[in-house]
Design a protein around this motif. Structure first.
Motif, mmCIF file in Angstrom:
data_model
loop_
_atom_site.group_PDB
_atom_site.id
_atom_site.type_symbol
_atom_site.label_atom_id
_atom_site.label_comp_id
_atom_site.label_asym_id
_atom_site.label_seq_id
_atom_site.Cartn_x
_atom_site.Cartn_y
_atom_site.Cartn_z
ATOM 1 N N THR A 88 13.901 4.910 -2.384
ATOM 2 C CA THR A 88 12.892 3.912 -2.056
ATOM 3 C C THR A 88 11.510 4.411 -2.467
ATOM 4 N N PRO A 89 10.825 3.713 -3.397
ATOM 5 C CA PRO A 89 9.462 4.115 -3.759
ATOM 6 C C PRO A 89 8.461 3.638 -2.706
ATOM 7 N N VAL A 90 7.509 4.498 -2.379
ATOM 8 C CA VAL A 90 6.499 4.174 -1.369
ATOM 9 C C VAL A 90 5.150 4.677 -1.863
ATOM 10 N N VAL A 91 4.107 3.902 -1.581
ATOM 11 C CA VAL A 91 2.749 4.314 -1.910
ATOM 12 C C VAL A 91 1.988 4.543 -0.611
ATOM 13 N N PHE A 92 1.444 5.749 -0.461
ATOM 14 C CA PHE A 92 0.650 6.077 0.721
ATOM 15 C C PHE A 92 -0.838 6.076 0.341
ATOM 16 N N PRO A 93 -1.622 5.123 0.861
ATOM 17 C CA PRO A 93 -3.068 5.171 0.623
ATOM 18 C C PRO A 93 -3.710 6.219 1.520
ATOM 19 N N VAL A 94 -4.593 7.016 0.983
ATOM 20 C CA VAL A 94 -5.269 8.045 1.765
ATOM 21 C C VAL A 94 -6.767 7.991 1.496
#
Length: 300
Positions: A235-241
């Motif tokens: 599962t691809p996930v993008v974490f904004p930081v």
């Protein structure tokens, strides 16, 4: 011989006869049982759950049912035990609290287990290559017990339970996206792939993460919504930081000109939520590290 003495002798003979009859009955039961547990405590794995998972090890709690088939109560100073997945030894531990079980009764004990993931990964890889989706989780245990009349005794008890092969989720960093260059730029994105080889989905909940470059924390973030991880999939996930003030210039320079020698580390901290009780609200913390050159690109 006095009449009272004959009565005492008679009672002793009856008692010995009863004890012999009980022993033979239990012995016959033991001969019919695969582990011969009729003459000693019986150990049964009720369930186990992951209580904490890090990059180095997994802490688990095994709920063990201890049954006492003896005609008297026993008290054990503790239990030493080894845990096997299939034929591979993955953990050794001890339970050092006193266990007391009345005659013909049972009690539930929660035993801690620490499994180092390097060893566990080797075992799981072997099972995966063989196409195995379930395996025997086996416990070898030793009790040092104080039994009335019999005195101090040591009992060895084995038990096993066939369960699914459980995999620890794997997190891989694909990209650290710095976005468009600019003095006021404060946000970036960490793109990851989360591999779940289990035959059930789960969620990341209360997710927190930090990004360090060259040993210095440059950004951090949180995810308030649950992150759904598909079963038996990546599962691809993008974490904004959010980047800390005054960190951008140094990071951009290293991303442009010093990728090969610049280490990064991402720490991900969350809870694993699943319908499978083994991963129910399990704390999960993993560290992913490498150099900026290892990534597909520290994008500018």
């Amino acid at each position: 011989m006095r009449k009272g003495s004959w009565i005492v002798v008679g009672l002793l003979l009856i008692g010995l006869g009863g004890a012999y009859f009980w022993y033979q009955k239990q012995k016959n039961r033991a001969d019919d049982e695969p582990y011969g547990t009729a003459l000693k405590p019986r150990l049964e794995m009720s369930s186990f759950e992951f209580t904490n998972i890090t990059s180095e090890r997994a802490d688990m709690t095994m709920k063990m049912l201890i049954d006492n088939p003896l005609p008297v109560a026993f008290k054990a100073k503790g239990v030493d035990y080894k845990v096997y997945i299939g034929d591979a030894l993955v953990a050794e531990d001890a339970y050092r609290k006193t266990i007391q079980v009345e005659s013909d009764d049972s009690t539930l004990v929660q035993m801690p287990v620490k499994v180092y993931l390097k060893k566990m990964t080797e075992v799981l890889k072997t099972l995966e290559n063989k196409g195995v989706d379930s395996v025997d989780y086996r416990i070898q245990s030793t009790f040092d017990m104080d039994v009335p009349i019999m005195g101090e005794r040591t009992f060895s008890v084995n038990t096993s339970k066939k369960l699914p092969v459980y995999y620890i989720p794997k997190v891989k960093i694909e990209e650290i996206d710095l976005g468009k260059l600019g003095l006021k730029r404060t946000d970036l994105a960490v793109k990851v792939d989360i591999t779940n080889k289990n035959q059930f989905p789960f969620k990341f909940r209360d997710t927190k993460y930090t990004v360090s470059i060259d040993g210095e924390v440059i950004a951090e973030g949180t995810q308030s919504d649950d992150i759904r991880i598909a079963k038996d999939a990546v599962t691809p996930v993008v974490f904004p930081v959010t980047m800390r003030p005054n960190k951008l210039d140094n990071v951009v320079w290293k991303a442009l000109f010093e990728k090969k020698n610049t280490p990064y580390e991402v720490i991900l901290d969350c809870k694993l939520i699943s319908e499978d009780n083994s991963f129910k609200n399990s704390p999960f913390k993993t560290r992913i590290s490498g150099t900026l050159e290892d990534l597909k690109g520290a994008k500018k």
